[in-house]
Structures are given as C-alpha cells and as structure tokens.
Design a protein around this motif. Structure first.
Motif, short mmCIF file in Angstrom:
data_model
loop_
_atom_site.label_atom_id
_atom_site.label_comp_id
_atom_site.label_asym_id
_atom_site.label_seq_id
_atom_site.Cartn_x
_atom_site.Cartn_y
_atom_site.Cartn_z
N SER A 1 9.90 19.22 0.30
CA SER A 1 9.16 20.46 0.03
C SER A 1 7.83 20.18 -0.66
N ARG A 2 7.60 18.96 -1.12
CA ARG A 2 6.38 18.62 -1.84
C ARG A 2 5.49 17.61 -1.11
N THR A 3 6.05 16.91 -0.15
CA THR A 3 5.30 15.86 0.54
C THR A 3 5.40 16.04 2.04
N ARG A 4 4.28 15.99 2.70
CA ARG A 4 4.23 16.05 4.15
C ARG A 4 3.37 14.89 4.63
N VAL A 5 3.77 14.27 5.70
CA VAL A 5 2.99 13.19 6.29
C VAL A 5 2.64 13.62 7.71
N TYR A 6 1.36 13.62 7.99
CA TYR A 6 0.87 13.95 9.32
C TYR A 6 0.26 12.70 9.92
N CYS A 7 0.69 12.36 11.11
CA CYS A 7 0.22 11.13 11.75
C CYS A 7 -0.33 11.45 13.13
N PRO B 1 -8.83 2.60 -6.41
CA PRO B 1 -9.87 2.87 -5.42
C PRO B 1 -10.74 1.64 -5.18
N ASP B 2 -11.19 1.53 -3.96
CA ASP B 2 -12.08 0.45 -3.57
C ASP B 2 -13.51 0.96 -3.67
N PRO B 3 -14.29 0.48 -4.66
CA PRO B 3 -15.65 1.01 -4.87
C PRO B 3 -16.60 0.72 -3.70
N SER B 4 -16.23 -0.18 -2.80
CA SER B 4 -17.10 -0.48 -1.67
C SER B 4 -16.96 0.55 -0.55
N ARG B 5 -16.01 1.47 -0.70
CA ARG B 5 -15.75 2.47 0.34
C ARG B 5 -16.00 3.88 -0.20
N LYS B 6 -16.31 4.78 0.72
CA LYS B 6 -16.49 6.18 0.34
C LYS B 6 -15.12 6.79 0.05
N PRO B 7 -15.06 7.71 -0.90
CA PRO B 7 -13.79 8.39 -1.16
C PRO B 7 -13.35 9.20 0.06
N LEU B 8 -12.06 9.33 0.26
CA LEU B 8 -11.52 10.10 1.37
C LEU B 8 -12.06 11.53 1.34
N SER B 9 -12.22 12.10 0.14
CA SER B 9 -12.70 13.47 0.02
C SER B 9 -14.07 13.64 0.67
N THR B 10 -14.90 12.62 0.63
CA THR B 10 -16.22 12.68 1.27
C THR B 10 -16.07 12.91 2.77
N PRO C 1 -17.20 13.89 13.08
CA PRO C 1 -15.79 13.50 13.19
C PRO C 1 -15.44 12.39 12.22
N ILE C 2 -14.16 12.30 11.90
CA ILE C 2 -13.67 11.21 11.06
C ILE C 2 -13.30 10.07 11.99
N VAL C 3 -13.82 8.90 11.71
CA VAL C 3 -13.57 7.73 12.54
C VAL C 3 -12.94 6.66 11.66
N GLY C 4 -11.89 6.06 12.14
CA GLY C 4 -11.27 4.97 11.40
C GLY C 4 -9.87 5.30 10.95
N GLN C 5 -9.43 4.61 9.93
CA GLN C 5 -8.07 4.75 9.42
C GLN C 5 -8.09 5.16 7.97
N VAL C 6 -7.01 5.79 7.57
CA VAL C 6 -6.81 6.11 6.17
C VAL C 6 -5.44 5.57 5.79
N ARG C 7 -5.41 4.84 4.72
CA ARG C 7 -4.13 4.38 4.18
C ARG C 7 -4.07 4.83 2.73
N MET C 8 -3.01 5.52 2.42
CA MET C 8 -2.84 5.99 1.05
C MET C 8 -1.57 5.37 0.50
N VAL C 9 -1.62 4.94 -0.73
CA VAL C 9 -0.46 4.37 -1.39
C VAL C 9 0.02 5.38 -2.42
N VAL C 10 1.28 5.74 -2.32
CA VAL C 10 1.84 6.72 -3.26
C VAL C 10 3.14 6.17 -3.83
N HIS C 11 3.53 6.72 -4.96
CA HIS C 11 4.80 6.33 -5.57
C HIS C 11 5.94 6.81 -4.66
N PRO C 12 6.94 5.98 -4.43
CA PRO C 12 8.04 6.37 -3.54
C PRO C 12 8.71 7.69 -3.92
N SER C 13 8.68 8.06 -5.19
CA SER C 13 9.32 9.31 -5.59
C SER C 13 8.68 10.52 -4.93
#
Length: 111
Positions: A35-41, A1-10, A17-29
């Motif tokens: 059935s466990r992972t969905r990506v909405y863009c 996590p980047d301490p200079s930014r607010k957590p996504l949960s906030t 409204p949510i303004v800006g971008q979200v980038r999440m890094v996850v393990h490729p697995s």
C-alpha cells in the motif's frame, strides 16, 4: 547521490523525453507494504517488455521458499529489521494487498 549526474527530479520536472535508465536504491522495508510502495517498469526493448510477466513469475517461483508462507515472510522480515518486527508489520502476502490497490495513484495519495 552522484554529484556528476542531474537529480532525477530535474528529468521528471522537464517536458521530456526522458532518455536512459533510472536506478533507485531503497531500504528493503519499503517493499514490505504494497500500500506504500509501487514499482512501475518499462523497457524500450519490446521482446523484453512483453516477457516481463514471465520474468516476474520466475522470480516469484524462486523466492517462494523464502517468502511463500506467513512464517517464511516473518523470518525474512526479522532478517531485515534485526530480529524485532515493527508494530506495523504484517505477514500478509502483499500480492493480495497490491491486487486490491488502484492501478494508478494520484500524486496527492503519495504519503
């Protein structure tokens, strides 16, 4: 996590409204089980957003040699897991699995 930014949960727990971008890094697995992972863009740029399907098809075509068969998917997964596949792993094309999934899941289904 980047301490200079607010957590996504906030942002997600705020009225918006949510303004800006979200980038999440996850393990490729995480992406090996549809059935466990969905990506909405979504893109605010209507031209980009309407051509997203074309982009996804182009990426799928580029990845076909590496992921287009059961054998190729197993090789790629072994690269992720270090040669030994976990018991839950399946070489099934996850597009087939994804097409059978509901389009939206309620939060109680996120397990």
């Amino acid at each position: 996590p980047d301490p200079s930014r607010k957590p996504l949960s906030t942002h997600l727990n705020s009225p918006g409204p949510i303004v800006g971008q979200v980038r999440m890094v996850v393990h490729p697995s995480a992406f090996l089980r549809a059935s466990r992972t969905r990506v909405y863009c979504y893109s605010a740029d209507p031209t980009y957003h309407t051509k997203r399907k074309e982009l996804q098809q182009a990426l799928t075509d580029l990845l076909a040699p590496a992921l287009g068969s059961d054998e190729a998917r197993a090789r790629a997964a072994k690269g992720i897991f270090g040669a030994e596949l976990p018991a839950w792993y399946s070489t099934m094309d996850q597009r087939v699995v994804a097409s059978a999934m509901p389009k939206k899941l309620v939060s109680s289904d996120w397990k």
